[in-house]
Design a protein around this motif. Sequence first.
Motif, PDB file in Angstrom:
ATOM      1  N   VAL A   1      -6.630 -12.377 -16.798  1.00 15.54           N
ATOM      2  CA  VAL A   1      -7.399 -12.934 -18.180  1.00 15.54           C
ATOM      3  C   VAL A   1      -6.131 -13.016 -19.267  1.00 15.54           C
ATOM      4  N   PRO A   2      -5.175 -12.113 -19.385  1.00 16.57           N
ATOM      5  CA  PRO A   2      -4.388 -12.036 -20.672  1.00 16.57           C
ATOM      6  C   PRO A   2      -3.510 -13.656 -20.428  1.00 16.57           C
ATOM      7  N   SER A   3      -3.172 -13.875 -19.144  1.00 19.13           N
ATOM      8  CA  SER A   3      -2.157 -14.845 -19.086  1.00 19.13           C
ATOM      9  C   SER A   3      -2.955 -16.491 -19.157  1.00 19.13           C
ATOM     10  N   LEU A   4      -4.168 -16.126 -18.668  1.00 18.48           N
ATOM     11  CA  LEU A   4      -5.156 -17.371 -18.742  1.00 18.48           C
ATOM     12  C   LEU A   4      -5.297 -17.750 -20.212  1.00 18.48           C
ATOM     13  N   LYS A   5      -5.619 -16.520 -20.962  1.00 21.02           N
ATOM     14  CA  LYS A   5      -5.747 -16.728 -22.428  1.00 21.02           C
ATOM     15  C   LYS A   5      -4.619 -17.418 -23.180  1.00 21.02           C
ATOM     16  N   GLU A   6      -3.237 -16.857 -22.662  1.00 25.62           N
ATOM     17  CA  GLU A   6      -2.110 -17.562 -23.461  1.00 25.62           C
ATOM     18  C   GLU A   6      -2.056 -19.100 -22.846  1.00 25.62           C
ATOM     19  N   LEU A   7      -2.347 -19.371 -21.646  1.00 24.99           N
ATOM     20  CA  LEU A   7      -2.375 -21.009 -21.473  1.00 24.99           C
ATOM     21  C   LEU A   7      -3.236 -21.683 -21.995  1.00 24.99           C
ATOM     22  N   TRP A   8      -4.454 -21.035 -22.169  1.00 25.75           N
ATOM     23  CA  TRP A   8      -5.804 -21.865 -22.454  1.00 25.75           C
ATOM     24  C   TRP A   8      -6.378 -21.042 -23.834  1.00 25.75           C
ATOM     25  N   PRO A   9      -5.615 -20.859 -24.959  1.00 23.59           N
ATOM     26  CA  PRO A   9      -6.198 -20.183 -26.152  1.00 23.59           C
ATOM     27  C   PRO A   9      -7.716 -20.770 -26.582  1.00 23.59           C
ATOM     28  N   GLU A  10      -7.768 -22.016 -26.200  1.00 17.45           N
ATOM     29  CA  GLU A  10      -9.142 -22.652 -26.575  1.00 17.45           C
ATOM     30  C   GLU A  10     -10.345 -22.300 -25.979  1.00 17.45           C
ATOM     31  N   LEU A  11     -10.018 -21.506 -24.829  1.00 16.52           N
ATOM     32  CA  LEU A  11     -11.242 -21.150 -23.996  1.00 16.52           C
ATOM     33  C   LEU A  11     -11.904 -19.909 -24.289  1.00 16.52           C
ATOM     34  N   SER A  12     -13.470 -19.911 -24.465  1.00 13.00           N
ATOM     35  CA  SER A  12     -14.186 -18.645 -24.967  1.00 13.00           C
ATOM     36  C   SER A  12     -13.654 -17.671 -24.008  1.00 13.00           C
ATOM     37  N   LYS A  13     -14.144 -16.217 -24.646  1.00 11.31           N
ATOM     38  CA  LYS A  13     -13.991 -15.189 -23.741  1.00 11.31           C
ATOM     39  C   LYS A  13     -14.553 -15.234 -22.499  1.00 11.31           C
ATOM     40  N   GLU A  14     -15.926 -15.719 -22.329  1.00 14.38           N
ATOM     41  CA  GLU A  14     -16.724 -15.841 -21.300  1.00 14.38           C
ATOM     42  C   GLU A  14     -16.192 -16.778 -20.147  1.00 14.38           C
TER      43      GLU A  14
END
Lengths: 200, 200
Positions: free
Chosen positions: B140-153
């Motif tokens: 999850v953290p890496s994906l969050k870094e790649l796509w900060p615009e995506l919601s948590k869900e």
Amino acid sequence: MVNEMLKRETKRAELRERIIAAAEAELIEKGLSGLKARDITSRAGCALGALYNVFDDLDMLVLELNSRTLADLGNALSSSVPVESSSGRQVLQALAAAYTDFARDHQHRWMALFEHRLPEGKYKPEEYRMEQTVLIDAIVPSLKELWPELSKETLAMRARTTFAAVHGVVLLSLQQQFVGVPLKELKSEVEALVELLSRQ
Amino acid sequence: MVNEMLKRETKRAELRERIIAAAEAELIEKGLSGLKARDITSRAGCALGALYNVFDDLDMLVLELNSRTLADLGNALSSSVPVESSSGRQVLQALAAAYTDFARDHQHRWMALFEHRLPEGKYKPEEYRMEQTVLIDAIVPSLKELWPELSKETLAMRARTTFAAVHGVVLLSLQQQFVGVPLKELKSEVEALVELLSRQ
């Protein structure tokens, strides 16, 4: 005399079809691990030995079932492709969606394609191995359109990887594995995956 | 009296560990489908009944083995992550490579995570279900870094899809399935897949 032989051949072919139909019905109900020669012949209304007159063993019967599943899956895939002037990405999306639907709607038959193993030292007949490429062959042209610079070998490998990636998402979800996406999200997640895989 | 109880507890804990070690050795050798209570206890040098004094049933023992595999896999994943200042893509590549290595090097233990099913109506203990999220949480953290615009869900869902895609490629290859990539291409294909999945 010729007439007599013809009659026997027809009877044998008819028995073969009855056994295959019964085996397919058993497979759909119970899955590959629940497939038993005794249940198949009892459903087909013949003696247990009749199965072994027509097929060498249960493995050969399963290969026959898988062969039919591959043909049906191949048809589902090719008839899903939108008519002409579609982009490589659109074709990949259509194929992935059709694969997901087929797996969901024919779960036991589909799983048998991956679960069935021949015993050590036995090999699949050549024509069966040819049929198996249907899953990969369908993907190659779209990948080629997306990445015309890739070599034939790289495209063939990338087609396997693309297939396996979609397969993984479908498999873990349909098996309701702890790490799988929930069933109701499966189609949209496969779509999101193919979107990422087909970005140029 | 207290001393007596303590001794009994110690003996029981020691027996439990011996059974787990024997079961793990059996699992490594024979895979989940070959795991038999009788072989485990005979390897552990205790009576068959001893297993059922320590575990409710064989399923609970398998859950214990899977729990240990998840812990080892979690350690392998977290120790693979390069130290600081790595991009999300680099972290994803490191995780995918570590997952591939773990699966290849511990094939039977790894497969048991996905093959083991509890009988109808039985559920995994809560703490075991918590442990299972290790595979997803790492991504999850890496994906969050790649796509900060995506919601948590969406990120949580995408993490499952990313995991399942890599898992599919590893699975079909290690099982030497007809559509899998050859073993010698596995690591480079997983890398190519993660490259596509992490393009921004």
